[in-house]
Design an enzyme around this catalytic site. Structure first.
Site, PDB file in Angstrom:
ATOM      1  N   TYR A 146      74.354   8.889 -12.127  1.00 20.87           N
ATOM      2  CA  TYR A 146      75.647   9.353 -11.614  1.00 20.87           C
ATOM      3  C   TYR A 146      76.766   8.340 -11.863  1.00 20.87           C
ATOM      4  CZ  TYR A 146      72.802  12.807  -9.067  1.00 20.87           C
ATOM      5  OH  TYR A 146      71.920  13.804  -8.728  1.00 20.87           O
ATOM      6  N   LYS A 195      59.763   7.864 -12.771  1.00 25.90           N
ATOM      7  CA  LYS A 195      59.279   8.659 -13.900  1.00 25.90           C
ATOM      8  C   LYS A 195      58.885   7.660 -14.994  1.00 25.90           C
ATOM      9  CE  LYS A 195      58.662  12.702 -15.925  1.00 25.90           C
ATOM     10  NZ  LYS A 195      57.579  13.609 -15.502  1.00 25.90           N
TER      11      LYS A 195
END
Ligand code: NAD
Length: 360
Positions: A146, A195
């Site tokens: 972001y 991840k």
């Protein structure tokens, strides 16, 4: 203790629910011999009306000078309120983004706790809800996708959009330390979600979390891939204590975790910086649809005040007293409209605050 709290009641139901949280804090003060001094500040729509600005620099300076900020919620009806005819940087929500940035709040904490008395509101299968859950999602708030560089451009005649996900070692370490510190106050387990099978940023995340974990031998920790974490949250939420994760994963998982508790009026939150300073607020918005009617649920804000006692002031016993008082009113069958069920006693915002304050 003598504590200075900046209070931003905000818009909509904000003033109603924050007033009840202050009532409960005062009950704690009386019982345990603390003084909470409040300085009331404006932010959001009410600040636009008063100063033509959703958050003035003077308000930021006063918030910084306090020990902690207790916030209601800001904003109005986004379709009908004149605040939303203003340019985006002058709208109520711009105040929220500015204060988070100015205060350097990089760690967002959202507890997801299923109360025995509210199990019917949980959308999960009965056998899962019956096991209950009590977790804290800790989301990194100022880095990652972001905040990375982004652009959209034509490359060889094809429109191409690029977002970059960046994390520095320092950003990961400071939030990992917060997560392990907070786990020490809870059930001493951290699940770090990443991840790492695909992303470099996640591999660095994992390495730093492992380094930090060495300083907390009492805390057990595990790594979990984000896709698995999303499944485990609905399959076996009881396994989680502190869930530590980066910005975008945390954005998604914290909403998923909120959803399985079933009630927005019960959900507290905190945003912390590197010191003990924090901003404490309910997870929900200003609920303009029910504002001014005295029916909003003040419990999310009251529990946010309990988080403030625990994380900024290290008053664990006092925070426990508030959390126990909330459980007690639920056991006694008192409910605001949003969590009402058959056979319970319906009360308004003010009465709910009185009941909790009396049980502190
Ligand atoms: P909302 O959370 O205000 O309301 C969603 C629904 O939940 C409504 O039906 C509302 O009545 C109910 N609800 C929320 N809190 C409740 C409570 N304590 N007790 C009982 N019911 C409650 O979300 P929204 O309608 O999407 O947004 C309304 C305004 O709030 C918008 O201006 C939005 O930008 C703003 N907002 C502010 C914050 C914040 O201040 N941090 C967060 C989210 C939304």
């Amino acid at each position: 203790m003598n504590a200075n709290i900046a209070v931003i009641k905000g818009d909509g139901i904000g003033p109603e629910v924050v007033t009840e949280a202050m009532k409960v804090l005062d009950a704690v003060g009386t019982k345990y011999g603390h003084t909470f001094n409040y300085e009331q500040l404006l932010m959001g729509g009410c600040s636009i009306d008063a100063y033509g600005d959703p958050l003035t620099d003077e308000t930021v300076a006063k918030a910084k000078a306090a020990d902690a900020v207790l916030l209601g919620s800001i904003g109005g009806n986004t379709s009908t309120s004149p605040w939303y005819k203003l340019p985006p940087n002058k709208r109520p929500e711009a105040g929220l983004l500015k204060i988070r940035k100015e205060l350097g709040l990089f760690a967002n904490l959202r507890p997801a706790l299923l109360y025995d008395q509210l199990k019917d509101a949980c959308p999960l299968k009965k056998e899962i809800a019956d096991r209950g859950f009590d977790m804290l999602i800790m989301r990194e708030l100022t880095g990652g996708l972001y905040f990375g560089e982004r652009k959209t451009e034509e490359i060889d005649g094809v429109m191409t959009a690029i977002d970059t996900l960046t994390y520095t070692e320092k950003e990961i370490r400071r939030i990992a330390i917060k997560a392990f510190d907070i786990a020490m106050k809870r059930r001493k387990k951290v699940t770090s979600v990443d991840k790492a099978n695909v992303l470099d940023s996640s591999r660095l995340w994992r390495k730093i979390v492992e380094e930090v974990a060495k300083d907390y031998p009492e805390v057990s920790y595990e790594h979990m891939l984000v896709d698995n974490a999303a499944m485990q949250l609905v399959k076996d939420p009881a396994q989680f204590d502190v869930v530590l994760t980066e910005n975008m994963f945390g954005d998604i998982l914290s909403d998923e975790a909120s959803m399985i508790t079933g009630s927005i009026g019960m959900l507290s939150s905190a945003s912390l910086n590197e010191t003990k300073f924090g901003l404490y607020e309910p997870s929900g918005g200003s609920a303009p649809d029910i504002a001014g009617q005295g029916i909003a649920n003040p419990i999310a804000t009251i529990l946010s005040a309990a988080m403030m006692l625990r994380f900024t002031f290290d008053l664990d016993k006092e925070a426990d007293a508030i959390e126990q008082a909330v459980k007690q009113v639920l056991v006694e069958g008192y409910r605001t409209g949003d969590i009402m069920s058959d056979g319970c006693k319906k009360v308004g915002t003010l009465k709910m605050g009185d009941l909790i304050a009396a049980r502190v």
